[in-house]
Design a protein around this motif. Structure first.
Motif, PDB file in Angstrom:
ATOM      1  N   THR A  47       0.992   2.036   1.299  1.00 59.86           N
ATOM      2  CA  THR A  47      -0.355   2.177   0.744  1.00 59.86           C
ATOM      3  C   THR A  47      -0.380   2.063  -0.777  1.00 59.86           C
ATOM      4  O   THR A  47       0.620   2.297  -1.458  1.00 59.86           O
ATOM      5  CB  THR A  47      -0.965   3.543   1.134  1.00 59.86           C
ATOM      6  OG1 THR A  47      -0.210   4.584   0.510  1.00 59.86           O
ATOM      7  CG2 THR A  47      -0.993   3.729   2.647  1.00 59.86           C
ATOM      8  N   ALA A  48      -1.554   1.737  -1.291  1.00 62.30           N
ATOM      9  CA  ALA A  48      -1.755   1.669  -2.740  1.00 62.30           C
ATOM     10  C   ALA A  48      -1.635   3.059  -3.365  1.00 62.30           C
ATOM     11  O   ALA A  48      -1.141   3.198  -4.487  1.00 62.30           O
ATOM     12  CB  ALA A  48      -3.123   1.067  -3.059  1.00 62.30           C
ATOM     13  N   ALA A  49      -2.046   4.089  -2.642  1.00 56.72           N
ATOM     14  CA  ALA A  49      -1.946   5.459  -3.161  1.00 56.72           C
ATOM     15  C   ALA A  49      -0.489   5.833  -3.418  1.00 56.72           C
ATOM     16  O   ALA A  49      -0.173   6.473  -4.434  1.00 56.72           O
ATOM     17  CB  ALA A  49      -2.573   6.439  -2.178  1.00 56.72           C
ATOM     18  N   ARG A  53       1.162   6.777  -7.047  1.00 54.45           N
ATOM     19  CA  ARG A  53       1.814   8.075  -7.215  1.00 54.45           C
ATOM     20  C   ARG A  53       3.234   7.939  -7.752  1.00 54.45           C
ATOM     21  O   ARG A  53       3.635   8.661  -8.652  1.00 54.45           O
ATOM     22  CB  ARG A  53       1.823   8.830  -5.893  1.00 54.45           C
ATOM     23  CG  ARG A  53       2.618  10.118  -5.965  1.00 54.45           C
ATOM     24  CD  ARG A  53       2.496  10.874  -4.693  1.00 54.45           C
ATOM     25  NE  ARG A  53       1.377  11.788  -4.867  1.00 54.45           N
ATOM     26  CZ  ARG A  53       0.972  12.647  -3.965  1.00 54.45           C
ATOM     27  NH1 ARG A  53       1.562  12.681  -2.796  1.00 54.45           N
ATOM     28  NH2 ARG A  53      -0.013  13.458  -4.200  1.00 54.45           N
ATOM     29  N   VAL A  54       4.012   7.019  -7.211  1.00 56.09           N
ATOM     30  CA  VAL A  54       5.398   6.902  -7.662  1.00 56.09           C
ATOM     31  C   VAL A  54       5.505   6.233  -9.026  1.00 56.09           C
ATOM     32  O   VAL A  54       6.520   6.390  -9.696  1.00 56.09           O
ATOM     33  CB  VAL A  54       6.315   6.180  -6.638  1.00 56.09           C
ATOM     34  CG1 VAL A  54       6.401   6.952  -5.358  1.00 56.09           C
ATOM     35  CG2 VAL A  54       5.866   4.767  -6.398  1.00 56.09           C
ATOM     36  N   ASN A  55       4.490   5.527  -9.451  1.00 59.01           N
ATOM     37  CA  ASN A  55       4.526   4.904 -10.776  1.00 59.01           C
ATOM     38  C   ASN A  55       4.102   5.862 -11.883  1.00 59.01           C
ATOM     39  O   ASN A  55       4.320   5.591 -13.054  1.00 59.01           O
ATOM     40  CB  ASN A  55       3.680   3.639 -10.813  1.00 59.01           C
ATOM     41  CG  ASN A  55       4.379   2.489 -10.131  1.00 59.01           C
ATOM     42  OD1 ASN A  55       5.596   2.374 -10.196  1.00 59.01           O
ATOM     43  ND2 ASN A  55       3.620   1.660  -9.449  1.00 59.01           N
ATOM     44  N   VAL A  70       8.921  -3.246   1.821  1.00 61.69           N
ATOM     45  CA  VAL A  70       8.448  -4.617   1.667  1.00 61.69           C
ATOM     46  C   VAL A  70       8.455  -5.303   3.027  1.00 61.69           C
ATOM     47  O   VAL A  70       9.469  -5.270   3.733  1.00 61.69           O
ATOM     48  CB  VAL A  70       9.365  -5.400   0.688  1.00 61.69           C
ATOM     49  CG1 VAL A  70       8.913  -6.834   0.549  1.00 61.69           C
ATOM     50  CG2 VAL A  70       9.424  -4.709  -0.655  1.00 61.69           C
ATOM     51  N   LEU A  71       7.350  -5.914   3.402  1.00 62.22           N
ATOM     52  CA  LEU A  71       7.276  -6.674   4.655  1.00 62.22           C
ATOM     53  C   LEU A  71       8.137  -7.918   4.524  1.00 62.22           C
ATOM     54  O   LEU A  71       7.976  -8.696   3.583  1.00 62.22           O
ATOM     55  CB  LEU A  71       5.829  -7.075   4.942  1.00 62.22           C
ATOM     56  CG  LEU A  71       5.607  -7.962   6.165  1.00 62.22           C
ATOM     57  CD1 LEU A  71       5.927  -7.209   7.445  1.00 62.22           C
ATOM     58  CD2 LEU A  71       4.176  -8.457   6.196  1.00 62.22           C
TER      59      LEU A  71
END
Length: 103
Positions: A47-49, A53-55, A70-71
């Motif tokens: 997810t974008a969330a 958060r990790v950035n 990563v897909l």
């Protein structure tokens, strides 16, 4: 949904990275089982969330240790999936393109 009316499980193949290091490849269920975490936690990594958060820096100003999902394969690629040599060559090509993109 499949014929039984139930939603189908996501059987796509993902690569799990910690920084530049590829930790493992597998489905969401395989990654969750191997890392001893819930499947929903692995799904949250998509997810974008999670990326936001990790950035964000932590309270002490250091960047958090980041796992990235990563897909690398959608499961409709039946020809590649049925041939182990082709599958490994395809995965290696994806890994190489990821390395080039990160440079």
């Amino acid at each position: 949904m499949n014929a039984g009316g139930r939603a189908r499980r996501n059987e796509n193949i993902y690569a799990l990275y910690k920084g530049e290091e590829n930790i493992m490849d597998g489905t969401l269920d395989e990654i969750a089982r191997a890392r001893h975490i819930k499947r929903d936690t692995v799904r949250y990594m998509l997810t974008a969330a999670y990326r936001r958060r990790v950035n964000e820096p932590s309270k002490d100003g250091k960047r958090r240790c980041r796992l990235e999902l990563v897909l690398i394969e959608r499961r409709h690629h039946k020809k590649v999936r049925d041939d182990p040599k082709a599958m490994e060559a395809w995965r290696e090509g994806i890994r190489e393109s990821g390395r080039r993109a990160r440079q």
